[in-house]
Design a protein around this motif. Structure first.
Motif: not given
Length: 778
Positions: A547-553, A563-565, A592-599, A739-740
């Motif tokens: 849910i939290v991604l990282t990259s090195h540059s 995702f959490r955003e 779980a995180m948005a507390n919204r109904t899903v299909i 990303m989302v």
């Protein structure tokens, strides 16, 4: 003098044994600390957060359990999932993990330790990894001794395959199930070695906990019957074998049926039939052995003929009943996942929803080196060591490694089952090797000390001892002369027997000292390489939460918290009763995180419902809008990685949406989305692909990110359709790194009265045509 030496030797051996036990206990404590601490990199590098997708559902269920209690948990109907169908949570979930974490939280609260439910869930897996290491020690100790047990426990504490599923935050069923698996096997071997009904009862309880924790319990209830049958066929039947197996089948099956998600499947599905068949066979064999002790050989032959005949009739009757039970099922009583294990091509042919999951794919050879490292080279040596000597316990471990190696080759997820077996075999191999190397070095050192000791330094006491020995020999000679010839013959026979036994006894292997030292250093080097690799895997490869991604540059470390955003935006900017449609991968997190109904969500229990969402994503914009509108959907969530190079986005998963949708709705055909058999999104893409809803929602306004080029960093090409507008969907939110992306369904346009009159006048002048309402599903 002999009595005095024995009296002094006994306390010294007792003291040595006690100190060895204390040292082993201390080492086990350190192994537990190691197993726990090596899994904390995810918390240290990131934060205390739940990982992956399924753990969010488990966390949500645990929250409900701790808040509402056990009874409400069993009867909980969740209306926020699988809209409009819903889901009965208590009857469709394995409750072992949830009940374990809930109990831990309750105990901590009673001790006035104010930890949150999330914190307990995050650290459940590291705690049980220590328990799993200790269970591995107990199991391996029953097979090859304390040294092998300690070595296997250390290896399991650090094996990367197990770390991948037990890092802090990985709150999934395997977190507690691997401990339950190993502990059940230990209690079975313990019962097999001791013949104790107490351990047999504990074995049934451990199996019940495994059934509560994970669907992989079917591996246990098939592996143990296979071992029992192997022992019977090879002539190793004993009352201990009966005590180890019969209570497990009876008590274990009865308790397994108490788990709601299992229920009558414990006696009605094909995965359990092997245990019942072996249960009948062991009773027939046990009855034959019992009668053999009561009857003469002639009567025994007659009785055996009768018993075998009756046993065959009973087995045939049972097989006939089982065939009749499963004949009505198209899969013959096997679940889809079980059939995909027996036939690796079954899922790709008939159940694409199973084949679409990445962890259900076969592993590659490099993944073995990644997940078990040097243990892959030590496993064959451990198998050879188990054959000298071959016992019931060692034969079970051999069978365990063979079966788990096959299943791990079919499904990469089952590398988790193979890892403990590899650690056990490698621990046995390393322990045996260390014994040989150290014995050879000690033997050489003892010879050197004997040669270097001069004769003058020999004490006078040794001379006195030698004199006493010679006098004792003379007395024995006088006594032997008085013995009769018959007694002499008996004594000769008695003396010759131990001599023959000592000659036939296997001499310990002694290697040259140079080879022993070199091999010992090489083994230590391999162990050091294994430690370095395991620490790297725990710190880098398996510590990052999905849910939290990282990259090195060159600019440094970049963190992608999109995702959490997105879930936070849904939680704060949409109505609590709004329905969100997405691909099933993100259902658990959205609930779980948005507390919204899903299909749909990750449970994947209704293939038709998932195919409906796949059909909508594969359809043009207007038919897709009609499908989502019929499901009362307000928002559509899409994951897109073309900007930052995130390869696990929905465009890469799109062909699975097409396949799953086409499996239910035939008008969706995969070749329509391929150009000459290739999946393309550039200018060579098919019109069906370019007009699909998934393509439009992913690449809408994408050209604005790079000055009009529209270069997709994941696919490595420019997109085929760059400038287009949406007519039935509107963009409401896109995260910082794109990303989302979240879209809202536009409301249906109102009818204009004038246009309807004009249309009526036009239709009156032309021929009458029958207008049928379009079905949104076709």
């Amino acid at each position: 003098m002999a009595a005095s030496t024995d009296s002094t030797a006994a306390p010294s051996s007792t003291l040595r044994h006690a100190s060895g036990n204390i040292l082993a206990l201390f080492i086990l404590l350190l192994i537990g600390v190691l197993a726990f601490s090596i899994r904390l990199f995810s918390v240290i590098k990131y934060e205390s957060v739940i990982h992956e997708f399924d753990p969010y559902f488990n966390y949500r269920v645990t929250q409900f359990l701790t808040k509402n209690g056990v009874y409400d948990f069993w009867n909980w109907f969740d209306d926020r999932t699988w809209y409009p169908l819903g889901r009965v949570i208590g009857g469709t979930v394995y409750p072992g993990l949830t009940l374990t974490a809930g109990t831990m939280w309750k105990v901590l609260q009673s001790l006035n330790i104010p930890l949150s439910v999330e914190t307990v869930c995050v650290f459940t897996a590291p705690v049980f990894s220590a328990f799993a290491a200790w269970a591995t020690y107990l199991l391996t100790k029953e097979v090859k001794g304390v040294g092998a047990g300690l070595t296997a426990a250390v290896l399991l504490a650090m094996v990367p395959s197990y770390i991948s599923r037990s890092v802090a935050g990985s709150y999934d069923n395997e977190a507690v199930a691997i401990f339950a698996l190993i502990f059940t096997f230990y209690l079975y071997i313990k019962t097999l070695n001791t013949g104790s009904l107490f351990y047999a009862t504990l074995n049934s309880i451990a199996y019940f906990y495994m059934v509560c924790s994970w669907g992989g319990y079917t591996f246990i209830i098939n592996l143990i019957p296979m071992h029992v049958l192997l022992c019977i066929v090879t002539g190793r039947y004993s009352p201990r074998l009966y005590i180890a197996y019969a209570p497990l089948v009876v008590l274990g099956t009865l308790m397994a049926a108490l788990v709601p998600v299992v229920g009558f499947n414990a006696v009605m599905t094909s995965e359990h039939f092997a245990s019942f068949l072996v249960f009948i066979i062991i009773h027939v064999v046990g009855l034959a052995y019992y009668i053999k002790g009561l009857l003469s050989p002639k009567m025994f032959k007659v009785a055996v003929t009768l018993i075998v005949s009756v046993g065959l009739v009973v087995c045939c009757a049972v097989v006939a009943v089982l065939i009749a039970v499963v004949a009505s099922s198209p899969t013959k009583g096997w679940s889809g996942r079980s059939l995909s294990l027996l036939d690796p091509t079954y899922a790709s042919k008939y159940i694409p929803i199973i084949a679409s999951v990445s962890e259900h794919q076969p592993p590659t050879w490099p993944s073995y080196f990644m997940d078990i490292n040097v243990l892959a080279f030590l496993v064959p040596a451990g198998i050879i060591a188990c054959f000298s000597p071959l016992s019931d316990a060692s034969s079970f471990v051999i069978l365990y490694i063979v079966m788990s190696a096959y299943f791990s080759g079919v499904m990469v997820r089952l590398m988790l089952v193979f890892a403990p077996a590899a650690c056990i075999m490698s621990g046995i191999a390393l322990s045996e090797a260390f014994d040989v190397f150290t014995r050879s070095i000690k033997f050489y050192a003892f010879q050197v000390t004997e040669v270097s000791t001069p004769w003058d330094t020999v004490s006078a006491s040794t001379v006195v001892v030698q004199n006493n020995v010679t006098e004792a020999d003379k007395k024995e000679d006088l006594l032997k002369e008085r013995v009769s010839k018959k007694n002499k013959k008996k004594e000769k026979e008695n003396v010759e027997k131990p001599l023959k036994k000592s000659q036939t006894e296997k001499k310990p292997l002694i290697l040259p000292v140079e080879a022993s030292v070199f091999a010992l250093l090489l083994t230590v080097l391999l162990a050091a390489f294994y430690v370095v690799h395991s620490v790297w895997a725990a710190a880098e490869a398996y510590s990052a939460p999905s849910i939290v991604l990282t990259s090195h540059s060159r600019d440094g470390l970049h963190v992608f918290d999109d995702f959490r955003e997105a879930y936070a935006w849904l939680s704060h900017n949409t109505h609590v009763d709004d329905k969100v449609a997405s691909w099933w991968d993100y259902g658990y997190q959205t609930t779980a995180m948005a507390n919204r109904t899903v299909i749909v969500d990750n449970n994947t229990w209704n293939n038709t419902h998932i195919a409906t969402v796949g059909t909508a994503m594969s359809s043009p914009e207007k038919p897709a809008w009609e499908i989502f509108n019929s499901l009362d959907v307000k928002y559509v969530l899409v994951v897109f990685g073309g900007v930052v190079g995130y390869s696990s986005d929905d465009i890469n998963k799109f062909l699975w949406m097409v396949r799953i949708g086409g499996g239910v709705f035939p008008h969706i055909k995969e070749p329509d989305y391929l150009r000459d058999g290739q999946y393309r999104i550039d200018s060579q893409a098919t019109p069906t692909m370019l007009n699909s809803l998934m393509y439009k929602l992913s690449y809408f306004r994408f050209v604005e990110t790079d000055g009009g080029k529209g270069y997709d960093r994941v696919r490595g090409t420019e997109i085929g359709r760059k400038h287009f507008k949406l007519t039935h969907f509107e963009e409401v939110f896109t995260t910082h790194h794109w990303m989302v992306r979240i879209y809202k369904l536009k409301p249906q346009k109102n009818r204009i009265r004038g246009k309807t009159k004009k249309s009526r006048s036009k239709t009156s002048r032309t021929k009458t045509r029958t207008i049928t309402k379009r079905n949104p599903w076709h």
